[in-house]
Design a protein around this motif. Sequence first.
Motif, PDB file in Angstrom:
ATOM      1  N   ALA A  21       9.210   5.056   1.483  1.00 57.97           N
ATOM      2  CA  ALA A  21       8.650   3.683   1.822  1.00 57.97           C
ATOM      3  C   ALA A  21       7.177   3.539   1.425  1.00 57.97           C
ATOM      4  N   ILE A  22       6.396   4.562   1.071  1.00 57.18           N
ATOM      5  CA  ILE A  22       5.098   4.348   0.500  1.00 57.18           C
ATOM      6  C   ILE A  22       5.240   3.754  -1.072  1.00 57.18           C
ATOM      7  N   LEU A  23       6.259   4.635  -1.670  1.00 50.68           N
ATOM      8  CA  LEU A  23       6.542   4.390  -3.083  1.00 50.68           C
ATOM      9  C   LEU A  23       6.844   2.921  -3.240  1.00 50.68           C
ATOM     10  N   PHE A  28       6.144  -2.888  -4.712  1.00 54.12           N
ATOM     11  CA  PHE A  28       6.083  -4.382  -4.647  1.00 54.12           C
ATOM     12  C   PHE A  28       4.711  -4.780  -4.690  1.00 54.12           C
ATOM     13  N   LEU A  29       3.588  -3.949  -4.227  1.00 50.68           N
ATOM     14  CA  LEU A  29       2.146  -4.453  -4.545  1.00 50.68           C
ATOM     15  C   LEU A  29       1.808  -4.618  -5.935  1.00 50.68           C
ATOM     16  N   GLY A  37       0.454 -12.655  -9.794  1.00 53.26           N
ATOM     17  CA  GLY A  37      -0.897 -13.200  -9.683  1.00 53.26           C
ATOM     18  C   GLY A  37      -1.362 -14.074 -10.739  1.00 53.26           C
ATOM     19  N   PRO A  38      -0.956 -13.676 -12.148  1.00 60.83           N
ATOM     20  CA  PRO A  38      -1.227 -14.677 -13.097  1.00 60.83           C
ATOM     21  C   PRO A  38      -0.482 -15.938 -13.090  1.00 60.83           C
TER      22      PRO A  38
END
Length: 156
Positions: A21-23, A28-29, A37-38
């Motif tokens: 889940a952390i991976l 995703f982040l 973002g760009p």
Amino acid sequence: MGRERRGFTIGRLIGTLALAAILIFVIFLQIVLFVSGPAIHYDTKIAAQEKTILDEYKDIKQLHRHVFAYVIYSGQDDTTYYWFNEQGDLLMSRALDTLDYEGARKKVVKEYAMQDETVRLGYGYERAVYMIEDAQMEIYLDIDTLEPVFIRRKGL
């Protein structure tokens, strides 16, 4: 004598699922920050440029963005067609009744045998142009002289 391995436990399964889940969260982040973002910044920049122009020229009904050698915005009100640079400064304007779309269309049909062509206004090589395009080619004609300033054949 080595350490004895234990079999399957619920604790190990929960730990593995937590790491997975952390991976997934980190991946995703990364996508959000480095892909979206760009794109969001780019869209915001374009919206700000368009707002600058439309705030000063309130009668322009629709603004078009054209990228050739540089970014140009263009649009028209009831009587005039306008061309702006990326900062929103007016490059030039032309009364609508002086535009000769039909003359530009006839020239490319006669000289280049274009079919089902579309004619739009644009800006290229430091001048306003008729941008004429069909399935085979794209031609920019100088708005004053109807001389070609750019010709590109498609699919070659």
